[in-house]
Enzyme design. Sequence first.
Site, PDB file in Angstrom:
ATOM      1  N   HIS A   1      27.922  21.740  22.717  1.00  0.00           N
ATOM      2  CA  HIS A   1      27.664  22.563  23.865  1.00  0.00           C
ATOM      3  C   HIS A   1      28.632  22.406  24.987  1.00  0.00           C
ATOM      4  O   HIS A   1      29.046  23.459  25.485  1.00  0.00           O
ATOM      5  CB  HIS A   1      26.092  22.524  23.924  1.00  0.00           C
TER       6      HIS A   1
ATOM      7  N   LYS B   1      26.638  38.670  16.259  1.00  0.00           N
ATOM      8  CA  LYS B   1      26.558  37.848  14.788  1.00  0.00           C
ATOM      9  C   LYS B   1      26.392  38.783  13.634  1.00  0.00           C
ATOM     10  O   LYS B   1      26.954  38.581  12.695  1.00  0.00           O
ATOM     11  CB  LYS B   1      25.439  36.812  15.040  1.00  0.00           C
TER      12      LYS B   1
ATOM     13  N   GLY C   1      24.465  28.737  22.461  1.00  0.00           N
ATOM     14  CA  GLY C   1      23.490  27.711  22.516  1.00  0.00           C
ATOM     15  C   GLY C   1      22.217  28.392  23.546  1.00  0.00           C
ATOM     16  O   GLY C   1      21.256  27.751  23.863  1.00  0.00           O
TER      17      GLY C   1
ATOM     18  N   MET D   1      20.418  31.241  22.896  1.00  0.00           N
ATOM     19  CA  MET D   1      19.142  31.750  21.985  1.00  0.00           C
ATOM     20  C   MET D   1      18.860  30.813  20.923  1.00  0.00           C
ATOM     21  O   MET D   1      19.794  29.927  20.625  1.00  0.00           O
ATOM     22  CB  MET D   1      19.635  33.273  21.570  1.00  0.00           C
TER      23      MET D   1
ATOM     24  N   CYS E   1      47.763  44.190  52.012  1.00  0.00           N
ATOM     25  CA  CYS E   1      48.153  42.886  52.356  1.00  0.00           C
ATOM     26  C   CYS E   1      46.714  42.094  52.804  1.00  0.00           C
ATOM     27  O   CYS E   1      46.768  41.137  53.202  1.00  0.00           O
ATOM     28  CB  CYS E   1      49.029  42.739  53.731  1.00  0.00           C
TER      29      CYS E   1
ATOM     30  N   ARG F   1      18.092  34.104  13.090  1.00  0.00           N
ATOM     31  CA  ARG F   1      18.965  33.849  14.050  1.00  0.00           C
ATOM     32  C   ARG F   1      19.094  35.096  15.294  1.00  0.00           C
ATOM     33  O   ARG F   1      19.260  36.172  14.845  1.00  0.00           O
ATOM     34  CB  ARG F   1      20.342  33.817  13.264  1.00  0.00           C
TER      35      ARG F   1
ATOM     36  N   TYR G   1      52.687  48.825  46.174  1.00  0.00           N
ATOM     37  CA  TYR G   1      52.792  47.213  45.939  1.00  0.00           C
ATOM     38  C   TYR G   1      51.529  46.631  46.487  1.00  0.00           C
ATOM     39  O   TYR G   1      50.600  47.315  47.190  1.00  0.00           O
ATOM     40  CB  TYR G   1      53.773  46.547  46.694  1.00  0.00           C
TER      41      TYR G   1
ATOM     42  N   SER H   1      50.046  49.710  55.200  1.00  0.00           N
ATOM     43  CA  SER H   1      49.720  48.603  54.670  1.00  0.00           C
ATOM     44  C   SER H   1      48.083  48.428  54.756  1.00  0.00           C
ATOM     45  O   SER H   1      47.898  48.281  55.957  1.00  0.00           O
ATOM     46  CB  SER H   1      50.580  47.401  55.026  1.00  0.00           C
TER      47      SER H   1
END
Length: 915
Positions: free
Chosen positions: A482, A27, A106, A108, A860, A97, A880, A793
Site C-alpha cells: 500500500h 475492475k 486499498g 474499498m 505573465c 470485490r 505565449y 500581457s
Amino acid sequence: MAKRNVYFFGGGKAEGKAAMKNLLGGKGANLAEMSSLGIPVPAGFTITTELCTEYYKNKGKLPKALTAEVNKALARVEKAMGKKYGDPADPLLVSVRSGARQSMPGMMDTVLNLGLCSKTLPGLIAKAGDARFAYDAYRRLIMMYADVVMEKAAGIEPKDGRGVREKLEHAMEAMKKRKGVELDTELDAKDLKRLCEEFKKIVKKTIGKEFPDDAEAQLWGGIKAVFQSWNGRRAIAYRRIEGIPGDWGTAVNVQSMVFGNLGETSATGVAFTRNPATGEDKFYGEWLVNAQGEDVVAGTRTPRPLNKATKTADTKHLKSLQEQWPTLYRQLAGIRNKLEQHYKDMQDIEFTIEDRTLYMLQTRVGKRTGAAAIRMAVNMAETGLIDKATAIMRVKPEQLDELLHPMLDPAGQKKATLVATGLPAGPGGGVGQVVLTADDAESWAKKGKKVILVRNETSPEDVHGMHAAEAILTAKGGMTSHAALVARGWGKCCIVGCGALHIDVAAKKVTVGDKVIKEGDWMSLNGTAGRVYAGQVGVLPAEPRKNKWYKKLMTWADAARQINVRANAERPEDAAQAVAFGAEGIGLTRTEHMFFEPERIVHMRVMILAEDETARRKAVMKLLPYQKQDFIGIFKAMAGKPVTIRLLDPPLHEFVGGLDNKQIAQLAKKIGVSAARIKARIAQLHELNPMLGHRGCRLGIAYPEITEMQARAILEAAAELTKKGVKVQPEIMVPLVGTKNELANQEAIIRSVGDEVEKQYKVKLNYLVGTMIEIPRAALTADEIAEVAEFFSFGTNDLTQMGFGFSRDDVGGFLPYYLAEEILPVDPFQVLDQEGIGQLVEMGVKKGRSTRPTLKVGICGEHGGEPSSVMFCHRVGMDYVSCSPFRLPVARFAAAQAAIQWPRKAKKKAAGKKK
Ligand code: ADP
Ligand code: MG
Ligand code: MG
C-alpha cells in the site's frame, strides 16, 4: 425494458467490456474485457455503479428486481464453474470485490471465500481433500467479513487497536506463539479449525452479532458492504485528495474463487507489465506460494521475485516464478504481452495459480513514477505501440516535476550514518523529522515542519498523513505494498520493507539494532536506493537534462505545441538559466527588483523624497547607467529573443518604508533638507491601500522623468547592442493601465525618447510598446487600449486580486476557510479561475484583436506555469505564456497537450515566431 443492473463474464465470454468503465467500474470492465480476450478469468458478474447511486438515493436499500438478476447471473457462473453456491456437497465460493471508475488502491474492501459456513465446510474439505486449506479459507473469510461487512460497513469506528481485525490478528499471533511458529503457513488444519472457533467468539464479543452461518446472507451482506464502503471514511478522504466526485459510485464484482492457498502447488502474485519505478521494459512482480488475496501486499511474508529482472540484492536468494514453474511463467509472460498489445499501456495485474493452473484476477493501467511514465511513453511510441501525440498525453504535466525532484547529495550521503536499508519504492530524496502516526504527520506538517512518516506498514487510514509527509518509511511490505503504491502515485520518496526497524508507537521511538531514533529526530531517505540515514543530508536538485527519454519527449512536445513559452526573469543569470530551460523570450522583467541593491536604492530614495522635478530628475538620472547595464546583460543573454520589460510598478513607499532615524539623517544630508522634512514626506507617501494606490503607470504619469529614464535605459541599451550587430527585441510594458489615455500618456514619453535615441545613435530601433492587462477595466475596454498597445500581457495575479476583490497579501486569513468549505475548489492565485477571471482574459484577447488583429498576447502571472491555466491560454488564442524558469518544462509540456486536444488552425506559433 427495465434497466439492466448485472453483467456476466467468464468462460471466454462477457456482457461488458473495457469501454464500459463508468458503468462497471475499472475492475469489472477489465475482467469482462480479459474474459472476451480469451484470458483465463474465473467466472463472475458485475453489479453496476448506477445501482450504487440508486442504493444511496433509496437510503441504503437495494431494489427488488436485483435479486432475480443476481440469481440469474449466479446460475450462469455456477454453470461455468460446475459448482453451486451454498451446495453442501461441492460448494462454489465467491469473492465480493469493489471497483470504482478510477482505481482507488486499498480504499474499498474485498471479501474472499464467501459461501463457507457449517453446511458447506465439510463439502469443501472433502472435495479439496485438504482440511487445512478449507479452514485457512474459513478463517480468512471470518476475518474479512467481520472487518469489512460487520464493522466498517456498519459504520462502527473502533479506536486504534480495538477493531475486530486487530483482535483477530492478535488471536492468530498468539496461536502462532503458542505453537512456536513464525508463519501462517506453519499452522496446521487442527490449529486453524480451533482458530476459526475462537474467531467467531471474538466477533460475537466485539461486535455483538454472530458471524452469519449462511451462504445467502453472506453474499448479500458482502454486496451491500461494498456499496456502503463507497462512503466510508477512508474512501471519502482519498476521493478528496484525488478529486474524484462522490456521485460516481462503485460497482460490485462477484467472482468465483480460485485458490492460491491450496498448498505448495498454488500461489498468488501481483505484477506490472513494465517496471513502475523506472519504466524499464521488463516484466516486474512479486509472488508467494500457498497464499491468498492480499498476502503479497500485506507484507506478512516476504514476497518472492517474479523473475530475474525483479531480483534485488535482498531477494536474489529467493526462487522466482520463472525458476520454479517456467511453463506457468511463460504463460503469464504471454498474457503480459497480450495485455500490453491490447491496452497499449503498462498494466498492473493480479494473478493466482490454483494447483498449477493460472488465472487472472485483475488488470488495470498501472500507476508509475514520473520518470517511468516518461520512459514508457517514449519507448512505446518508438516501438510503434502508440503515436507521439498519445505519448505526450500519457504523461501528466505534474509528473515532469518528479523528474525535477531533489535527490540526496551523494557527498553528504557518504558521510552520513546508514541506519538501515529497505526497498526503493518511491524515488528521490526525502529529509525530515520522524513521526510515527499519520495524525502526527499531518499536524506537524501543518505547523510547517518537514516530517518522515515511519510505520510498520501503511493502511488506507494513513493516507492523510502520507500525503502530508516528505517521505514514507515502512518496516514491512514489498514494492507493491500500500505504501509503495500510494507514494509512487504521488511521486513521493518512499522506502518499504525496512525490516531492521522496530517501531514502538506508544514510546514514540524506533530501534534499529542498538540505535534509538526518537520522534522528532531527523532522518534522510534515499528512495531511489532504499537507504535510510540518520540526520539531515543535503539535497540536490534533479537534473532532468541527463535523462534521454525526458529530452526526447520534450522535443516531441516542443514540436507539437502551438504557443511560445517565455520566462519571468530579471537578472542576466536568470535569463541564461531560462534559455537553458527552453525559454523563447522573457515575458516579464520587473525593473523595481533592480533598485534594491544598496548603491542604487540611495538614488531611488533621493528621487522619491525629492521635492521638485529638477531634484527628482537629477536623482533619477543617476540610476540610468545601472539600468542600462542591466538591460544590456539581459538582451545579450537572450540573444535576439523578445524581452518584455515592465516599467516601475510598486507603490513608492516600499522604497522608503522602514527607514530608521540614522538612515533618515544620512538621506537628509545627501539631499540637503532637514530630517523632519524627510519624515513628513514619508508620512505623505503613506497610503491606506497601497495595492490600489499610487503605483503602476500612475507613477510614470505623476513623475514622467521615471518613465523617461527607464525608456532611455532600455532603448540606449538596445541601440548600443544594435550598433554592435547584436539583435535585440525590447517590448516596453506599461503596468496597471485601466484606460486608453493612461497608456497613451506613457507611450508618448517612450516614443519621444525612442526618437531621440535613434537620432543620437543613428540606428533604427525595433521595439514595441504595450501594456499589462491586470485591471478589470482594461479587459473591458481592451479594444480601445489596443489602439495604442502593440501587445498585451495578462497580469493575472492582479487581475485575480481585483476581479475577486481579494487582497493578495491578506488572502491567507480567509482562503483556508474557502477551500475547507469548498466555496472555492482551488486557490485562484495558483490556478486561474477560468470561469470568472478567465472571462476577462478571453474578452480582453478578443476585444484587443478586434481593433488590432496583429496584437501580440501573452500571460505573465503565476498562472503561466500552471498546467490547466496554460491550456486555457492556448485555447483563448494567446501567443505565449511566461513563467518562472523552473516551471518552464511543465508549461512547454502543458502547451503541447493543449495543442493536441484543441489544435489551432495552423500558423499561430510560426507567427509568434519559433526558434
Ligand atoms: P483491491 O481493489 O484492493 O485490489 P481486489 O478486489 O482486487 O481488491 O481483491 C483483493 C485481493 O483478493 C487481490 O489480491 C485479488 O487478487 C484477490 N481476489 C479477489 N477475488 C478473488 C477471487 N475470486 N479468487 C481469488 N482471489 C481473489
Ligand atoms: Mg482492497
Ligand atoms: Mg486488486
